[in-house]
Scaffold this motif. Structure first.
Motif, PDB file in Angstrom:
ATOM      1  N   MET A  60       0.843  -1.191   0.000  1.00  0.00           N
ATOM      2  CA  MET A  60       0.000   0.000   0.000  1.00  0.00           C
ATOM      3  C   MET A  60       0.882   1.246   0.000  1.00  0.00           C
ATOM      4  SD  MET A  60      -2.770  -1.588  -0.217  1.00  0.00           S
ATOM      5  CE  MET A  60      -4.068  -0.369  -0.108  1.00  0.00           C
ATOM      6  N   PHE A  61       0.226   2.385   0.145  1.00  0.00           N
ATOM      7  CA  PHE A  61       0.948   3.661   0.072  1.00  0.00           C
ATOM      8  C   PHE A  61       1.222   4.224   1.457  1.00  0.00           C
ATOM      9  CE2 PHE A  61      -1.972   3.616  -3.632  1.00  0.00           C
ATOM     10  CZ  PHE A  61      -1.019   3.532  -4.631  1.00  0.00           C
ATOM     11  N   THR A  62       2.348   4.915   1.556  1.00  0.00           N
ATOM     12  CA  THR A  62       2.628   5.730   2.727  1.00  0.00           C
ATOM     13  C   THR A  62       3.128   7.086   2.237  1.00  0.00           C
ATOM     14  OG1 THR A  62       3.259   3.808   4.042  1.00  0.00           O
ATOM     15  CG2 THR A  62       3.952   5.970   4.843  1.00  0.00           C
ATOM     16  N   ILE A  63       2.437   8.143   2.637  1.00  0.00           N
ATOM     17  CA  ILE A  63       2.900   9.494   2.319  1.00  0.00           C
ATOM     18  C   ILE A  63       3.773   9.968   3.474  1.00  0.00           C
ATOM     19  CG2 ILE A  63       2.174  11.869   1.893  1.00  0.00           C
ATOM     20  CD1 ILE A  63      -0.364  10.746   0.601  1.00  0.00           C
ATOM     21  N   ASP A  64       4.934  10.519   3.131  1.00  0.00           N
ATOM     22  CA  ASP A  64       5.894  10.874   4.182  1.00  0.00           C
ATOM     23  C   ASP A  64       5.448  12.075   5.016  1.00  0.00           C
ATOM     24  OD1 ASP A  64       7.510   8.820   3.341  1.00  0.00           O
ATOM     25  OD2 ASP A  64       8.638  10.081   1.944  1.00  0.00           O
ATOM     26  N   GLN A  65       4.628  12.956   4.423  1.00  0.00           N
ATOM     27  CA  GLN A  65       4.216  14.167   5.148  1.00  0.00           C
ATOM     28  C   GLN A  65       2.838  13.908   5.782  1.00  0.00           C
ATOM     29  OE1 GLN A  65       5.222  14.263   1.857  1.00  0.00           O
ATOM     30  NE2 GLN A  65       7.324  14.790   2.424  1.00  0.00           N
ATOM     31  N   GLU A  66       2.789  14.017   7.093  1.00  0.00           N
ATOM     32  CA  GLU A  66       1.582  13.611   7.821  1.00  0.00           C
ATOM     33  C   GLU A  66       0.394  14.540   7.597  1.00  0.00           C
ATOM     34  OE1 GLU A  66       2.708  13.230  11.852  1.00  0.00           O
ATOM     35  OE2 GLU A  66       3.783  11.344  11.562  1.00  0.00           O
ATOM     36  N   ASP A  67       0.658  15.765   7.101  1.00  0.00           N
ATOM     37  CA  ASP A  67      -0.471  16.695   6.980  1.00  0.00           C
ATOM     38  C   ASP A  67      -1.261  16.498   5.693  1.00  0.00           C
ATOM     39  OD1 ASP A  67       1.765  17.557   5.627  1.00  0.00           O
ATOM     40  OD2 ASP A  67       1.374  19.684   5.921  1.00  0.00           O
ATOM     41  N   PHE A  68      -0.822  15.621   4.816  1.00  0.00           N
ATOM     42  CA  PHE A  68      -1.626  15.311   3.643  1.00  0.00           C
ATOM     43  C   PHE A  68      -2.823  14.454   4.033  1.00  0.00           C
ATOM     44  CE2 PHE A  68       2.036  16.348   0.861  1.00  0.00           C
ATOM     45  CZ  PHE A  68       1.352  17.092  -0.098  1.00  0.00           C
ATOM     46  N   ILE A  69      -3.937  14.746   3.384  1.00  0.00           N
ATOM     47  CA  ILE A  69      -5.121  13.906   3.561  1.00  0.00           C
ATOM     48  C   ILE A  69      -5.241  13.028   2.327  1.00  0.00           C
ATOM     49  CG2 ILE A  69      -7.636  13.907   3.783  1.00  0.00           C
ATOM     50  CD1 ILE A  69      -7.353  16.676   5.102  1.00  0.00           C
ATOM     51  N   LEU A  70      -5.211  11.731   2.544  1.00  0.00           N
ATOM     52  CA  LEU A  70      -5.324  10.775   1.438  1.00  0.00           C
ATOM     53  C   LEU A  70      -6.801  10.578   1.117  1.00  0.00           C
ATOM     54  CD1 LEU A  70      -3.668   8.809  -0.358  1.00  0.00           C
ATOM     55  CD2 LEU A  70      -4.055   7.072   1.391  1.00  0.00           C
ATOM     56  N   HIS A  71      -7.191  10.895  -0.111  1.00  0.00           N
ATOM     57  CA  HIS A  71      -8.607  10.853  -0.462  1.00  0.00           C
ATOM     58  C   HIS A  71      -9.023   9.544  -1.127  1.00  0.00           C
ATOM     59  CE1 HIS A  71      -9.224  15.019   0.613  1.00  0.00           C
ATOM     60  NE2 HIS A  71      -8.151  15.343  -0.069  1.00  0.00           N
ATOM     61  N   ASP A  72      -8.179   9.015  -1.994  1.00  0.00           N
ATOM     62  CA  ASP A  72      -8.595   7.816  -2.709  1.00  0.00           C
ATOM     63  C   ASP A  72      -7.350   7.110  -3.240  1.00  0.00           C
ATOM     64  OD1 ASP A  72     -10.329   5.946  -3.696  1.00  0.00           O
ATOM     65  OD2 ASP A  72     -10.952   7.110  -5.436  1.00  0.00           O
ATOM     66  N   THR A  73      -7.479   5.822  -3.423  1.00  0.00           N
ATOM     67  CA  THR A  73      -6.371   5.036  -3.963  1.00  0.00           C
ATOM     68  C   THR A  73      -6.915   4.016  -4.961  1.00  0.00           C
ATOM     69  OG1 THR A  73      -6.495   3.338  -2.252  1.00  0.00           O
ATOM     70  CG2 THR A  73      -5.061   5.214  -1.813  1.00  0.00           C
ATOM     71  N   PHE A  74      -6.052   3.619  -5.852  1.00  0.00           N
ATOM     72  CA  PHE A  74      -6.284   2.420  -6.660  1.00  0.00           C
ATOM     73  C   PHE A  74      -5.067   1.544  -6.488  1.00  0.00           C
ATOM     74  CE2 PHE A  74      -5.267   0.066 -10.483  1.00  0.00           C
ATOM     75  CZ  PHE A  74      -6.396  -0.720 -10.617  1.00  0.00           C
ATOM     76  N   TRP A  75      -5.309   0.275  -6.251  1.00  0.00           N
ATOM     77  CA  TRP A  75      -4.187  -0.646  -6.014  1.00  0.00           C
ATOM     78  C   TRP A  75      -4.443  -1.874  -6.865  1.00  0.00           C
ATOM     79  CZ3 TRP A  75       0.331   0.143  -3.601  1.00  0.00           C
ATOM     80  CH2 TRP A  75       1.131  -0.958  -3.307  1.00  0.00           C
ATOM     81  N   GLY A  76      -3.751  -1.944  -8.010  1.00  0.00           N
ATOM     82  CA  GLY A  76      -4.049  -2.987  -8.983  1.00  0.00           C
ATOM     83  C   GLY A  76      -2.901  -3.937  -9.219  1.00  0.00           C
ATOM     84  N   LEU A  77      -2.075  -4.121  -8.236  1.00  0.00           N
ATOM     85  CA  LEU A  77      -0.957  -5.037  -8.407  1.00  0.00           C
ATOM     86  C   LEU A  77      -1.453  -6.476  -8.358  1.00  0.00           C
ATOM     87  CD1 LEU A  77       1.617  -3.252  -6.100  1.00  0.00           C
ATOM     88  CD2 LEU A  77       1.624  -3.308  -8.589  1.00  0.00           C
ATOM     89  N   GLY A  78      -0.946  -7.299  -9.265  1.00  0.00           N
ATOM     90  CA  GLY A  78      -1.377  -8.698  -9.297  1.00  0.00           C
ATOM     91  C   GLY A  78      -0.258  -9.581  -9.776  1.00  0.00           C
ATOM     92  N   PRO A  79      -0.579 -10.818 -10.050  1.00  0.00           N
ATOM     93  CA  PRO A  79       0.445 -11.781 -10.461  1.00  0.00           C
ATOM     94  C   PRO A  79       1.125 -11.411 -11.786  1.00  0.00           C
ATOM     95  CG  PRO A  79      -1.769 -12.708 -10.639  1.00  0.00           C
ATOM     96  CD  PRO A  79      -1.903 -11.425  -9.917  1.00  0.00           C
ATOM     97  N   PHE A  80       0.492 -10.589 -12.580  1.00  0.00           N
ATOM     98  CA  PHE A  80       1.107 -10.180 -13.848  1.00  0.00           C
ATOM     99  C   PHE A  80       1.578  -8.730 -13.813  1.00  0.00           C
ATOM    100  CE2 PHE A  80      -2.148 -13.406 -14.752  1.00  0.00           C
ATOM    101  CZ  PHE A  80      -1.310 -14.426 -15.196  1.00  0.00           C
ATOM    102  N   GLY A  81       1.756  -8.205 -12.654  1.00  0.00           N
ATOM    103  CA  GLY A  81       2.120  -6.805 -12.541  1.00  0.00           C
ATOM    104  C   GLY A  81       0.892  -5.943 -12.541  1.00  0.00           C
ATOM    105  N   GLY A  82       1.084  -4.671 -12.476  1.00  0.00           N
ATOM    106  CA  GLY A  82      -0.083  -3.806 -12.442  1.00  0.00           C
ATOM    107  C   GLY A  82       0.280  -2.377 -12.135  1.00  0.00           C
ATOM    108  N   ASP A  83      -0.727  -1.624 -11.747  1.00  0.00           N
ATOM    109  CA  ASP A  83      -0.556  -0.197 -11.498  1.00  0.00           C
ATOM    110  C   ASP A  83      -1.300   0.190 -10.232  1.00  0.00           C
ATOM    111  OD1 ASP A  83       0.611   1.012 -14.217  1.00  0.00           O
ATOM    112  OD2 ASP A  83      -0.761  -0.649 -14.644  1.00  0.00           O
ATOM    113  N   ALA A  84      -0.828   1.252  -9.642  1.00  0.00           N
ATOM    114  CA  ALA A  84      -1.486   1.761  -8.453  1.00  0.00           C
ATOM    115  C   ALA A  84      -1.321   3.269  -8.407  1.00  0.00           C
ATOM    116  CB  ALA A  84      -0.907   1.114  -7.190  1.00  0.00           C
ATOM    117  N   GLY A  85      -2.230   3.928  -7.738  1.00  0.00           N
ATOM    118  CA  GLY A  85      -2.148   5.380  -7.637  1.00  0.00           C
ATOM    119  C   GLY A  85      -2.970   5.895  -6.481  1.00  0.00           C
TER     120      GLY A  85
END
Lengths: 62, 290
Positions: free
Chosen positions: A1-26
């Protein structure tokens, strides 16, 4: 998953599409910022990446 | 031990005699008509919010001598007068230690009045250097309406993808910031304005076939999705909706890095030139891992 180094950011949404064939996340995060403050924004993933992207832009009041 | 006061000047120090004391140890006060300057503004304005403002350090005491030596009294008064004119700081010495009032820029000729007993009452005013402007945060925060991420799977064809507006609808008058991370070509952005300033649909950066884009889309009437014509494309759309399409953008910065290990920090550094809402998007492509 993601970790943002600056604590004052508010994380609104994520996509995590990593799988056995690779993938993308954001994610998207925001924070209010003052002129003269550190612009620094960095993050890390639990997964290694072939390509990793980070982008910041500030929306200023009209 | 009573407080002792020393006037510090570039040409030497003058120790005031033991009768001198301060009206208040914290010069200045709360001024309801203080001048301040807002962030991003050039004009000063008056503030009624009770900001503490600088004021003079006032010391008072008596210059007198039991032997009524007029020449010595005059010498002491002259020394004080000259030191006050050139005073840059004052040291207060107590039994507990010393405290320095720095950043002073002298003061007027001391007020001297006879005490009726052959001595002189002396009042010293020492003024602070010109105060720096006080900045307060902008009172116009950028209002975030919605933010979201969605993924578009690969298609070798040319097609139109419709990036959904998070929350359902971007209202007329709002602004959408759209960040894309992925692979392929964007052939039509419709109302999207490329933040790379190139006047076309080229990405900000490309590495190993992956690219990042950033657009701003002013919303003239309510929209629930943004059309983009793409070719040989897959990727992730990061969509942020803020109130006020008149908003501008600043401090665009990005990095696109090559192979990284798990837990490797990637990002940008710098200093914000303008206040506002900072949007941060991240993306990762990880072929053959998992």
């Amino acid at each position: 998953m993601f970790t943002i180094d600056q604590e004052d950011f508010i994380l609104h949404d994520t996509f995590w599409g990593l799988g056995p064939f690779g993938g993308d996340a954001g994610f998207v995060a925001t924070r209010p910022i003052s002129a003269g403050a550190d612009l620094d924004a960095s993050w890390r993933a639990t997964q290694g990446g072939n390509v990793v992207f980070a982008l910041v832009v500030t929306v200023t009041p009209s | 031990m009573a407080d002792r006061w020393t006037l510090v000047t570039p040409t030497g120090n003058v120790d005031l005699n033991a009768t001198f004391a301060a009206r208040t140890y914290q010069p200045g006060g709360v001024d309801a008509s203080a001048a301040l300057r807002r962030d991003d503004r050039r004009a000063y304005q008056r503030s009624g919010d009770g900001l503490r403002t600088p004021g003079p350090l006032v010391l008072y005491g008596i210059v007198a001598r039991d032997d009524q030596d007029v020449a010595a009294i005059v010498d002491e008064l002259n020394d004080i007068r000259d030191a006050v004119a050139a005073c840059t700081s004052v040291v207060r010495t107590t039994s507990a230690g010393t405290y320095t009032y720095s950043g002073l820029s002298g003061g007027p000729t001391p007020e001297v009045t006879p005490d009726g007993l052959g001595g002189w009452r002396v009042v010293i005013e020492l003024w602070p250097q010109r105060a720096a402007a006080t900045f307060v945060p902008t009172t116009e925060p950028v209002e975030l309406l919605a933010a979201g991420v969605e993924f578009f799977s690969f298609s070798s064809d040319s097609r139109t993808i419709n990036v959904a507006v998070p929350g359902g609808t971007a209202p007329a008058g709002s602004l959408i910031i759209l960040g894309i991370y992925g692979s392929g070509t964007i052939t039509n952005g419709y109302d999207a304005v490329n933040l790379n300033g190139a006047g076309n649909l080229s990405p900000l950066a490309t590495r190993s076939g992956q690219a990042g884009w950033a657009f701003r889309v002013p919303v003239a009437s309510d929209v629930s999705s943004l059309p983009l014509d793409v070719s040989s494309f897959y990727g992730i759309a990061h969509t942020v909706v803020v109130a006020g399409q008149g908003n501008n953008t600043a401090d665009l910065s990005y990095v696109i890095a090559g192979t990284t290990g798990s837990g490797t920090s990637v990002g940008i550094t710098g200093t914000a030139t303008k206040a506002g809402l900072q949007i941060f998007i991240g993306g990762i492509t990880s072929f053959g891992i998992g």
